[in-house]
Design a protein around this motif. Structure first.
Motif, PDB file in Angstrom:
ATOM      1  N   GLY A  89       0.808  -1.217   0.000  1.00 37.66           N
ATOM      2  CA  GLY A  89       0.000   0.000   0.000  1.00 37.66           C
ATOM      3  C   GLY A  89       0.836   1.259   0.000  1.00 37.66           C
ATOM      4  N   CYS A  90       2.170   1.120   0.199  1.00 39.15           N
ATOM      5  CA  CYS A  90       3.044   2.285   0.093  1.00 39.15           C
ATOM      6  C   CYS A  90       3.057   2.767  -1.355  1.00 39.15           C
ATOM      7  N   PRO A  91       3.315   4.046  -1.596  1.00 43.87           N
ATOM      8  CA  PRO A  91       3.191   4.593  -2.951  1.00 43.87           C
ATOM      9  C   PRO A  91       4.303   4.166  -3.910  1.00 43.87           C
ATOM     10  N   VAL A  92       5.294   3.437  -3.447  1.00 41.04           N
ATOM     11  CA  VAL A  92       6.359   2.970  -4.324  1.00 41.04           C
ATOM     12  C   VAL A  92       6.659   1.508  -3.994  1.00 41.04           C
ATOM     13  N   PRO A  93       6.728   0.636  -5.002  1.00 39.42           N
ATOM     14  CA  PRO A  93       7.043  -0.768  -4.725  1.00 39.42           C
ATOM     15  C   PRO A  93       8.526  -0.950  -4.404  1.00 39.42           C
ATOM     16  N   LEU A  94       8.830  -2.046  -3.731  1.00 41.38           N
ATOM     17  CA  LEU A  94      10.216  -2.315  -3.356  1.00 41.38           C
ATOM     18  C   LEU A  94      11.144  -2.376  -4.562  1.00 41.38           C
ATOM     19  N   GLU A  95      10.630  -2.886  -5.686  1.00 42.83           N
ATOM     20  CA  GLU A  95      11.504  -3.006  -6.862  1.00 42.83           C
ATOM     21  C   GLU A  95      11.908  -1.656  -7.438  1.00 42.83           C
ATOM     22  N   ASP A  96      11.226  -0.586  -7.027  1.00 39.43           N
ATOM     23  CA  ASP A  96      11.599   0.752  -7.492  1.00 39.43           C
ATOM     24  C   ASP A  96      12.535   1.468  -6.521  1.00 39.43           C
ATOM     25  N   LEU A  97      12.931   0.786  -5.453  1.00 38.70           N
ATOM     26  CA  LEU A  97      13.844   1.363  -4.477  1.00 38.70           C
ATOM     27  C   LEU A  97      15.246   0.764  -4.653  1.00 38.70           C
ATOM     28  N   ARG A  98      16.224   1.481  -4.161  1.00 41.97           N
ATOM     29  CA  ARG A  98      17.613   1.014  -4.228  1.00 41.97           C
ATOM     30  C   ARG A  98      18.282   1.217  -2.867  1.00 41.97           C
ATOM     31  N   TYR A  99      19.146   0.260  -2.552  1.00 46.31           N
ATOM     32  CA  TYR A  99      19.968   0.331  -1.339  1.00 46.31           C
ATOM     33  C   TYR A  99      21.307   0.933  -1.730  1.00 46.31           C
ATOM     34  N   VAL A 100      21.675   2.013  -1.075  1.00 50.33           N
ATOM     35  CA  VAL A 100      22.875   2.768  -1.433  1.00 50.33           C
ATOM     36  C   VAL A 100      23.811   2.832  -0.220  1.00 50.33           C
ATOM     37  N   THR A 101      25.086   2.545  -0.442  1.00 49.73           N
ATOM     38  CA  THR A 101      26.078   2.777   0.601  1.00 49.73           C
ATOM     39  C   THR A 101      27.073   3.817   0.103  1.00 49.73           C
ATOM     40  N   VAL A 102      27.485   4.688   1.000  1.00 47.07           N
ATOM     41  CA  VAL A 102      28.446   5.743   0.665  1.00 47.07           C
ATOM     42  C   VAL A 102      29.380   5.951   1.855  1.00 47.07           C
ATOM     43  N   THR A 103      30.598   6.343   1.567  1.00 46.08           N
ATOM     44  CA  THR A 103      31.532   6.701   2.627  1.00 46.08           C
ATOM     45  C   THR A 103      31.262   8.136   3.061  1.00 46.08           C
ATOM     46  N   MET A 149      15.529  11.154  14.299  1.00 43.94           N
ATOM     47  CA  MET A 149      16.011  12.526  14.465  1.00 43.94           C
ATOM     48  C   MET A 149      16.719  12.710  15.801  1.00 43.94           C
ATOM     49  N   ASP A 150      16.166  12.141  16.872  1.00 40.70           N
ATOM     50  CA  ASP A 150      16.796  12.271  18.189  1.00 40.70           C
ATOM     51  C   ASP A 150      18.221  11.709  18.173  1.00 40.70           C
ATOM     52  N   ALA A 151      18.454  10.686  17.345  1.00 42.05           N
ATOM     53  CA  ALA A 151      19.780  10.079  17.233  1.00 42.05           C
ATOM     54  C   ALA A 151      20.674  10.822  16.254  1.00 42.05           C
ATOM     55  N   ASP A 152      20.180  11.949  15.733  1.00 38.79           N
ATOM     56  CA  ASP A 152      20.927  12.743  14.745  1.00 38.79           C
ATOM     57  C   ASP A 152      21.277  11.884  13.535  1.00 38.79           C
ATOM     58  N   ASN A 153      20.318  11.066  13.123  1.00 40.98           N
ATOM     59  CA  ASN A 153      20.545  10.113  12.036  1.00 40.98           C
ATOM     60  C   ASN A 153      20.086  10.675  10.688  1.00 40.98           C
ATOM     61  N   THR A 154      20.949  10.582   9.703  1.00 38.38           N
ATOM     62  CA  THR A 154      20.631  10.982   8.329  1.00 38.38           C
ATOM     63  C   THR A 154      19.937   9.807   7.648  1.00 38.38           C
ATOM     64  N   SER A 155      18.737  10.033   7.136  1.00 37.96           N
ATOM     65  CA  SER A 155      17.982   8.932   6.522  1.00 37.96           C
ATOM     66  C   SER A 155      17.152   9.453   5.359  1.00 37.96           C
ATOM     67  N   ALA A 156      16.665   8.500   4.553  1.00 33.40           N
ATOM     68  CA  ALA A 156      15.917   8.883   3.352  1.00 33.40           C
ATOM     69  C   ALA A 156      14.540   8.217   3.336  1.00 33.40           C
ATOM     70  N   PHE A 157      14.440   7.019   2.755  1.00 28.93           N
ATOM     71  CA  PHE A 157      13.123   6.391   2.581  1.00 28.93           C
ATOM     72  C   PHE A 157      12.461   6.075   3.916  1.00 28.93           C
ATOM     73  N   ASN A 158      11.173   6.415   3.972  1.00 29.37           N
ATOM     74  CA  ASN A 158      10.310   5.995   5.081  1.00 29.37           C
ATOM     75  C   ASN A 158       8.885   6.200   4.613  1.00 29.37           C
ATOM     76  N   CYS A 159       8.126   5.138   4.535  1.00 30.63           N
ATOM     77  CA  CYS A 159       6.750   5.221   4.046  1.00 30.63           C
ATOM     78  C   CYS A 159       5.874   5.828   5.143  1.00 30.63           C
ATOM     79  N   ARG A 160       5.827   7.151   5.137  1.00 32.24           N
ATOM     80  CA  ARG A 160       5.082   7.873   6.180  1.00 32.24           C
ATOM     81  C   ARG A 160       4.406   9.095   5.577  1.00 32.24           C
ATOM     82  N   ALA A 161       3.497   9.665   6.351  1.00 26.46           N
ATOM     83  CA  ALA A 161       2.801  10.887   5.927  1.00 26.46           C
ATOM     84  C   ALA A 161       3.679  12.099   6.183  1.00 26.46           C
ATOM     85  N   ILE A 162       3.315  13.206   5.562  1.00 28.58           N
ATOM     86  CA  ILE A 162       4.036  14.453   5.808  1.00 28.58           C
ATOM     87  C   ILE A 162       3.868  14.855   7.265  1.00 28.58           C
TER      88      ILE A 162
END
Length: 242
Positions: free
Chosen positions: A78-92, A146-159
């Motif tokens: 029910g999320c607006p994007v299927p898993l196959e349209d997402l990518r796992y990215v690692t960066v230094t 946010m409390d952990a000062d964590n940088t993150s991207a995807f999360n199937c949530r409302a605004i």
């Protein structure tokens, strides 16, 4: 007398035939001397030069079944994007001690290479990032991340404060160092520790107008929430500007 003369001549001929051949007049060729290669001096072994790994490394991969299991808090049918349209990215990235750390994100497939470009630029600029882990490590709680000062991207949530899908739900938004770059709406500040940075001090991790962070995201067409009138979301970047 004739007989004696003949005999003497015969003796002379016989002595001549027995005379040794003269010496020193003939050279007998000898075998050529063997040719030997010149001696090669012993040389020390060439030093082994270790090739250091690249300073910045990155990967982009599809969502595996194992990763999908890990992402159960942040993605569901029910999320607006299927898993196959997402990518796992690692960066230094560099942490606040200047150490190299390998961070991870999940973003939309059409944003994956852009994020690699951005974080390569920020790594080379020495911009520090406190933490970069999937929001699933915080049970998909935006507040806990946010409390952990964590940088993150995807999360199937409302605004925030609404019911429509956030750009994070499409994997087309990222929040960077939320404590140093809080979400400010009137007197409300999130996370709570971000109050110390509302006045935008010149401190590590704080994003300022037209600094290297804003320019890095702008180079791939992503806009900064710090330019909003109200609320102001200093941590937020997205291609849509929402």
């Amino acid at each position: 007398m004739l007989v004696v003369a003949v005999l003497c001549a015969s003796c002379a001929s016989s002595r001549a035939s027995r005379a040794p051949a003269p010496t020193g007049t003939a050279v007998v060729p000898s075998s050529p001397a063997p040719v030997t290669a010149p001696a090669v001096p012993d040389l020390p072994d060439a030093p082994v030069v270790a090739v250091p790994p690249p300073e910045f490394t990155s990967t982009v991969s599809e969502i595996t079944p194992e990763l999908a299991t890990r992402m159960e808090p942040s993605w569901r049918p029910g999320c607006p994007v299927p898993l196959e349209d997402l990518r796992y990215v690692t960066v230094t990235h560099r942490d606040f001690d200047g150490e190299k750390v390998q961070g991870e994100l999940v973003v939309h497939a059409d944003a994956a290479e852009a994020m690699v470009t951005v974080f390569r630029t920020l790594f080379e600029a020495g911009y520090p990032i406190r933490s970069m882990r999937l929001v699933d490590d915080f049970d998909a709680s935006d507040d806990a991340s946010m409390d952990a000062d964590n940088t993150s991207a995807f999360n199937c949530r409302a605004i925030t404060g609404g019911t429509g899908w956030s750009e994070h739900a499409y994997g087309r938004a990222i929040d960077v160092n939320p404590v140093e770059n809080p979400y400010v709406s009137g007197s409300s500040v999130g996370p709570r520790a971000g109050r110390a940075f509302v006045n935008r001090p010149d401190s590590p991790g704080v994003i300022h107008d037209d600094d290297e962070v804003v320019r890095a995201f702008a180079s791939v067409g992503w806009l900064w929430g710090g330019d909003w009138d109200s609320p102001v979301d200093y941590q937020h970047f997205s291609p849509s500007g929402r």
